[in-house]
Design a protein around this motif. Sequence first.
Motif, short mmCIF file in Angstrom:
data_model
loop_
_atom_site.label_atom_id
_atom_site.label_comp_id
_atom_site.label_asym_id
_atom_site.label_seq_id
_atom_site.Cartn_x
_atom_site.Cartn_y
_atom_site.Cartn_z
N ARG A 117 33.54 35.17 47.41
CA ARG A 117 34.74 35.98 47.61
C ARG A 117 35.62 35.97 46.35
NH1 ARG A 117 37.00 33.15 51.40
NH2 ARG A 117 35.67 34.07 52.99
N LEU A 118 35.75 34.80 45.76
CA LEU A 118 36.57 34.68 44.55
C LEU A 118 35.96 35.48 43.41
CD1 LEU A 118 38.98 33.41 43.11
CD2 LEU A 118 37.58 31.36 42.72
N ALA A 119 34.64 35.39 43.25
CA ALA A 119 33.98 36.15 42.18
C ALA A 119 34.16 37.64 42.37
CB ALA A 119 32.50 35.80 42.15
N ARG A 120 34.06 38.11 43.59
CA ARG A 120 34.27 39.53 43.85
C ARG A 120 35.71 39.95 43.54
NH1 ARG A 120 30.75 39.74 49.52
NH2 ARG A 120 28.93 40.82 48.65
N ALA A 121 36.66 39.11 43.89
CA ALA A 121 38.07 39.44 43.63
C ALA A 121 38.35 39.49 42.14
CB ALA A 121 38.97 38.42 44.31
N VAL A 122 37.84 38.50 41.40
CA VAL A 122 38.12 38.41 39.97
C VAL A 122 37.47 39.55 39.19
CG1 VAL A 122 37.66 37.02 37.91
CG2 VAL A 122 38.49 35.92 40.00
N THR A 123 36.23 39.88 39.57
CA THR A 123 35.50 40.91 38.81
C THR A 123 35.72 42.32 39.33
OG1 THR A 123 33.53 40.70 40.20
CG2 THR A 123 33.67 39.24 38.26
N GLY A 124 36.16 42.44 40.59
CA GLY A 124 36.27 43.76 41.20
C GLY A 124 34.92 44.38 41.51
N ARG A 125 33.87 43.56 41.56
CA ARG A 125 32.51 44.05 41.80
C ARG A 125 32.02 43.64 43.18
NH1 ARG A 125 29.71 42.26 36.04
NH2 ARG A 125 31.03 43.53 34.65
N PRO A 126 31.13 44.43 43.79
CA PRO A 126 30.72 44.15 45.17
C PRO A 126 29.48 43.29 45.35
CG PRO A 126 29.95 46.32 44.56
CD PRO A 126 30.69 45.79 43.36
N ARG A 127 28.56 43.29 44.37
CA ARG A 127 27.25 42.69 44.61
C ARG A 127 27.20 41.20 44.26
NH1 ARG A 127 23.57 46.57 45.96
NH2 ARG A 127 24.04 48.71 45.28
N VAL A 128 26.34 40.51 45.00
CA VAL A 128 26.06 39.09 44.77
C VAL A 128 24.58 38.97 44.43
CG1 VAL A 128 26.06 36.79 45.77
CG2 VAL A 128 27.83 38.43 46.43
N ALA A 129 24.26 38.24 43.38
CA ALA A 129 22.87 38.01 42.98
C ALA A 129 22.50 36.56 43.27
CB ALA A 129 22.67 38.33 41.50
N VAL A 130 21.49 36.38 44.13
CA VAL A 130 21.07 35.04 44.52
C VAL A 130 19.62 34.82 44.13
CG1 VAL A 130 22.68 35.01 46.46
CG2 VAL A 130 20.32 35.69 46.85
N CYS A 131 19.30 33.56 43.87
CA CYS A 131 17.92 33.22 43.54
C CYS A 131 17.08 33.26 44.81
CB CYS A 131 17.87 31.84 42.91
SG CYS A 131 16.19 31.31 42.54
N ARG A 132 16.06 34.10 44.84
CA ARG A 132 15.28 34.27 46.07
C ARG A 132 14.27 33.15 46.30
NH1 ARG A 132 12.98 39.01 43.34
NH2 ARG A 132 10.93 38.54 42.47
#
Length: 440
Positions: free
Chosen positions: A135-150
């Motif tokens: 949530r914090l990363a989205r707020a700071v960057t203004g970006r919607p996507r999350v990249a996770v190691c599959r």
Amino acid sequence: MATEAESPLPRSRSLEANARLHAMVPGGAHTYAKGDDQYPQDMAPVISHGSGAHVWDVDGNRYVEYGSGLRSVSLGHAHPRVLDAVRRELERGGSFVRPSIVEVDAAERFLATVPTAEMVKFAKNGSDVTSAAVRLARAVTGRPRVAVCRDQPFFSVDDWFIGTTPMSAGIPAAVTELTVTFPYGDLAAAEELLTRYRDEVACLIVEPVGPPGYLVGLRELADRYGCVLVFDEMITGFRWSEAGAQGLYGVVPDLSTFGKALGNGFAVAALAGRRDLMEWGGLRHRGDRVFLLSTTHGAETHALAAAMAVQTLYAEEGVTAHLHALGERLAAGVREAAAAMGVGDHLVVRGRASNLVFATLDGDLQPSQPYRTLFLRRLLEEGVLAPSFVVSSALDEADIDHTVEVVARACAVYRKALEAGDPAPWLGGRPVKPVFRHRV
């Protein structure tokens, strides 16, 4: 403890308790990894109590325990110094309408242990703090996507992650579509993903198990593409070093999350990171407020006291090094036993010495749940509870030697099943199942 020729351990009370659990608790456990579907049929023990590296089930059977509370009890059960610290705080009250001075002490102690972080906020579980990081990363960057190691099994119970697993029922596709995945260890693939979703990825979240060069590469990619680098140190924290993988490898994330070993079984987790990011969730930030973390029980005094005692013990007693030494002894013994029984290519020990797992492979060297069932059954029958080979520092050499002896006898049965080409006669019922699966 039973041998192959002896009658099995009594289990009637565990069977009854499991039935009662299933009648009241969905899945029969409060954590899917603790479900009785993870164990051979009718052999899942229900625990009465634990001390050090041992647990007793409700039938009175004693086990050498590995996995230790899903890696959370790295010092062993009921460690006296941790319990003493908890008792002192319990007598002073656990939660107040304003912060306790214990919260000051705990934050200072944590940031001294993890000096790569500048601020910390405590919570009760890993999912809350990893989701707060997202949530914090989205707020700071203004970006919607999350990249996770599959290639890594678990980051959170929340929709942004669970929607990527086979257990995605109940999660809107619109949420799942915002999470994208990349393979571990492949920097070119990570960069391709960041290029494909240029200016859309808020953060890269990864369990930092190494190698260091890969983590350095992720750090460079995050900087180049303007996204937040998050290290999930739930497992690596304290088991790799007291300061986690970031302390061992010298690669500094923007945000990191800790839990599990931090409380030695008491519920405490932490979100830590750069001050300029963390302050978005505070009162000294001039922009829009971020609902970072706000938990009634997140700073319970007794859990923070447990965390401080754990950190002190790690520093004073060199716990991480001891975990590695124990794991190395165990891994060497298991590999030698498996090789001596002719199944060294089929029972494979993997991972860092402080965090060992094992793979059970069939005659074609493919992962096999039936062979895992056979192996777990033989261990349980001789008093070894080992969904993994993750060690606690409470184990002693006698525990490990006994485990290796039991493994050797289990491997003899494993070889019989391989020679027969079918493990079914040795399973005693249905095979164990993976946690993440689409259908029951």
